[in-house]
Design an enzyme around this catalytic site. Structure first.
Site, PDB file in Angstrom:
ATOM      1  N   GLU A 169       0.794  -1.228   0.000  1.00 40.23           N
ATOM      2  CA  GLU A 169       0.000   0.000   0.000  1.00 40.23           C
ATOM      3  C   GLU A 169       0.825   1.276   0.000  1.00 40.23           C
ATOM      4  OE1 GLU A 169      -2.969  -0.073   3.057  1.00 40.23           O
ATOM      5  OE2 GLU A 169      -4.027  -1.729   2.126  1.00 40.23           O
ATOM      6  N   GLU A 376      -5.347  -8.717   1.150  1.00 40.03           N
ATOM      7  CA  GLU A 376      -5.987  -8.367   2.424  1.00 40.03           C
ATOM      8  C   GLU A 376      -7.472  -8.142   2.187  1.00 40.03           C
ATOM      9  OE1 GLU A 376      -4.436  -4.976   4.621  1.00 40.03           O
ATOM     10  OE2 GLU A 376      -2.371  -5.610   4.245  1.00 40.03           O
ATOM     11  N   GLU A 439      -3.275  -1.784  15.220  1.00 42.68           N
ATOM     12  CA  GLU A 439      -3.913  -1.146  14.068  1.00 42.68           C
ATOM     13  C   GLU A 439      -3.442   0.311  13.940  1.00 42.68           C
ATOM     14  OE1 GLU A 439      -5.383  -2.217  11.435  1.00 42.68           O
ATOM     15  OE2 GLU A 439      -6.000  -0.247  10.739  1.00 42.68           O
TER      16      GLU A 439
HETATM   17  C1  GBH Z   1      -4.453  -1.937   5.422  1.00 40.88           C
HETATM   18  O1  GBH Z   1      -4.612  -0.572   5.259  1.00 40.88           O
HETATM   19  C2  GBH Z   1      -3.067  -2.212   5.914  1.00 40.88           C
HETATM   20  O2  GBH Z   1      -2.280  -2.829   4.924  1.00 40.88           O
HETATM   21  C3  GBH Z   1      -3.019  -3.017   7.174  1.00 40.88           C
HETATM   22  O3  GBH Z   1      -1.753  -2.914   7.742  1.00 40.88           O
HETATM   23  C4  GBH Z   1      -4.113  -2.551   8.102  1.00 40.88           C
HETATM   24  O4  GBH Z   1      -4.033  -3.148   9.362  1.00 40.88           O
HETATM   25  C5  GBH Z   1      -5.433  -2.902   7.455  1.00 40.88           C
HETATM   26  O5  GBH Z   1      -5.516  -2.385   6.168  1.00 40.88           O
HETATM   27  C6  GBH Z   1      -6.652  -2.435   8.231  1.00 40.88           C
HETATM   28  O6  GBH Z   1      -6.709  -1.062   8.331  1.00 40.88           O
HETATM   29  O7  GBH Z   1      -9.865   5.809   5.137  1.00 40.88           O
HETATM   30  O8  GBH Z   1     -12.277   5.966   5.302  1.00 40.88           O
HETATM   31  O9  GBH Z   1     -11.142   7.082   3.478  1.00 40.88           O
HETATM   32  C7  GBH Z   1      -5.849  -0.151   4.756  1.00 40.88           C
HETATM   33  C8  GBH Z   1      -5.866   1.329   4.582  1.00 40.88           C
HETATM   34  C9  GBH Z   1      -8.240   1.521   4.257  1.00 40.88           C
HETATM   35  C10 GBH Z   1      -6.711   3.237   3.548  1.00 40.88           C
HETATM   36  C11 GBH Z   1      -9.336   2.182   3.507  1.00 40.88           C
HETATM   37  C12 GBH Z   1      -7.807   3.862   2.762  1.00 40.88           C
HETATM   38  C13 GBH Z   1     -10.127   4.251   2.576  1.00 40.88           C
HETATM   39  C14 GBH Z   1     -11.347   4.511   3.398  1.00 40.88           C
HETATM   40  N1  GBH Z   1      -6.922   1.815   3.746  1.00 40.88           N
HETATM   41  N2  GBH Z   1      -9.080   3.600   3.367  1.00 40.88           N
HETATM   42  S1  GBH Z   1     -11.151   5.952   4.383  1.00 40.88           S
END
Ligand code: GBH
EC number: 3.2.1.21
Length: 478
Positions: A169, A376, A439
């Site tokens: 990511e 994921e 997290e």
């Molecule tokens: C992942 O990030 C990571 O790889 C992991 O380490 C983490 O634990 C897991 O997901 C759970 O969070 O933020 O409301 O605009 C995910 C990160 C999630 C970032 C969705 C963008 C968009 C919705 N992404 N997010 S919002």
């Protein structure tokens, strides 16, 4: 989506669980590891919701054997985990730390003995602090340091690793780490965020080259992106334009260079008030665009956007502190995200499994011949422990009933099965996460595990979702 009773997955489909080093390992001061930017970030009061850090986390550094046993019980064929760069190269002198290498060798050997294929992420956000001190991802030099790290690691671990993933990511690193500051290193500067985008792309290319230089052309290499499934709130031209703007900055900045060897002209135009992209030097695209064996896709939810009047930019907060209300992505002044609707997970994210199906189908159409892997997918909920499971002897008399996580898993696996039936080339699915874990800015307050961690005792406690996943994995169907 069609509502059927039975879904079967292709033969050889890979089922796995995923974690990341900083989120599960702990052992922060053991085995020669030095601080990462997340250790530093956690030490700043106010950065982490519950004021926690990664010092102990799930103690995977000592308990990997037990967790591999859990995966055996789940029946998964693969484990996606990441290597902590500051364990492998702890000092600015660039020397390899044998203790760090030995730790991952032990993990990999145990996985091999358990018949579980390792999918290894080379960078899941825990940058050595000494590299941040030298400018971090905003300093071009870092891409070369990353290449050196990857080449040493590939040399040391060799064919123990099944699939190498360069980055997890990069969106989060660039935009949360440098655009908003709610992730380490806590910088809010859009120019640096875009420079970071490019240096991550460059690091990816150098990483792929390094793995293949060490291990030959047959080495399996991938990258994992969190492609944002962005929907326009209406079909009005200005809402479609808002969607396009969000898409370009979120997704195209990585897909274009990595898979097509170019930045879309519209990206350069949209960000012209912020940077001239002179950090994109001649020859970079040839490094960045490398053939990949698989594209990793992390999927959680969708985002709805509409056009708005130009919003004044919110001034960035002090370095090291998140800036509330500041869009992580640059050049979004006319783009407004709608509040998510429906039943939200504990992260406040919506649930839209069709987003996963649409994304997989779109990618398969655009990049024919490139296998996809869902690296994921999962959901956070507040769970409770029950003691009504005497029949389940391996759960130690305790169980978590997590019907919402089970339901989220089911609808997303249906969406995945649908996508595959409609022609998407998807070769695997990894549940996020094997365990409840750290997290990031939300500390231990959010639980994504299909197995619970009691952070007082480090006991692992099965959840219904873990048992449910075990059934699906064993049947390759549900
Ligand atoms: C992942 O990030 C990571 O790889 C992991 O380490 C983490 O634990 C897991 O997901 C759970 O969070 O933020 O409301 O605009 C995910 C990160 C999630 C970032 C969705 C963008 C968009 C919705 N992404 N997010 S919002």
């Amino acid at each position: 989506m069609e509502n059927r009773e039975h879904y079967t997955f292709p033969d050889n489909f890979t089922w796995g669980t995923a974690t990341a080093s900083f989120q599960v390992e702990g052992g922060a001061h053991e085995g020669g590891r030095t601080d990462s930017i997340w250790d530093t970030y956690c030490a700043v009061p106010g950065n982490i919701l519950d004021s926690s850090n990664g010092d102990v986390a799930c103690d995977e550094y000592h308990r990997y054997g037990q967790d591999i046993d859990l995966m055996k019980e789940l029946g998964v064929g693969a484990y996606r985990f990441s290597v902590a760069w500051p364990r492998i190269v702890p000092q600015a002198d660039g020397k390899i730390n044998q203790q760090g290498v030995d730790y991952y060798k032990k993990v990999l050997d145990d996985l091999r003995d358990a018949g579980i294929k390792p999918v290894v992420t080379l960078y899941h956000w825990d940058l050595p602090q000494y590299l941040q001190n030298a400018g971090g991802w905003a300093n071009r030099d870092i891409a070369m340091r990353y290449g050196d790290y990857v080449s040493s690691l590939a040399h040391a671990l060799g064919d123990r690793v099944e699939v190498w993933t360069t980055l997890n990511e990069p969106w989060c690193t660039a935009y949360l780490g440098y655009g908003n500051g709610c992730h380490a290193p806590g910088i809010s500067d859009y120019a640096q965020a875009l420079e970071t985008v490019h240096h991550l792309n460059l690091a990816h290319g150098l990483g792929v080259q390094a793995v293949r230089a060490e291990l030959g052309e047959s080495a399996q290499v991938s990258v994992t992106l969190n492609l944002q499934v962005t929907r326009a709130a209406s079909s009005a031209a200005e809402d479609l334009a808002a969607k396009e703007r969000a898409d370009l900055i979120a997704n195209e900045v990585f897909l274009g260079p990595m898979l097509e060897g170019r930045y879309d002209e519209r990206i350069i135009k949209a960000t012209s008030g912020i940077t001239d992209w002179s950090f994109n030097r001649s020859g970079d695209m040839e490094i960045i665009q490398q053939p990949l064996n698989v594209l990793g896709v992390n999927y959680y939810s969708t985002v709805y956007v509409r056009a708005c009047d130009p919003q004044p930019e919110i001034a960035p907060g002090p370095s090291g502190r998140p800036t509330p209300g500041r869009n992580p992505m640059p050049a979004q002044e006319r783009v407004e995200s709608l509040a998510p609707t429906g039943e939200l997970t504990d992260m406040g994210w919506n649930q839209e499994p069709e987003g996963l199906r649409d994304l997989l189908l779109e990618l398969s159409e655009r990049f024919p011949g490139l296998p996809l892997m869902v690296t994921e997918n999962g959901s956070a909920w507040q769970d409770n422990v029950s003691t009504d499971s005497s029949s389940l002897n391996f759960t130690n008399g305790k169980i978590v009933h997590d019907p919402k996580r089970v339901a989220y898993m089911d609808v997303h696996l249906k969406a995945l099965a649908d996508a595959i039936e409609s022609g998407a080339n998807v070769v695997g699915y990894f549940a996020w996460s094997l365990l409840d874990n750290f997290e990031w800015s939300l500390g231990y307050s959010k639980r994504f595990g299909i197995i619970r961690v009691d952070y007082e005792t480090q006991e692992r406690i099965w959840k219904d979702s873990g048992l449910h996943f075990r059934e699906i994995v064993r049947a390759n169907a549900f």
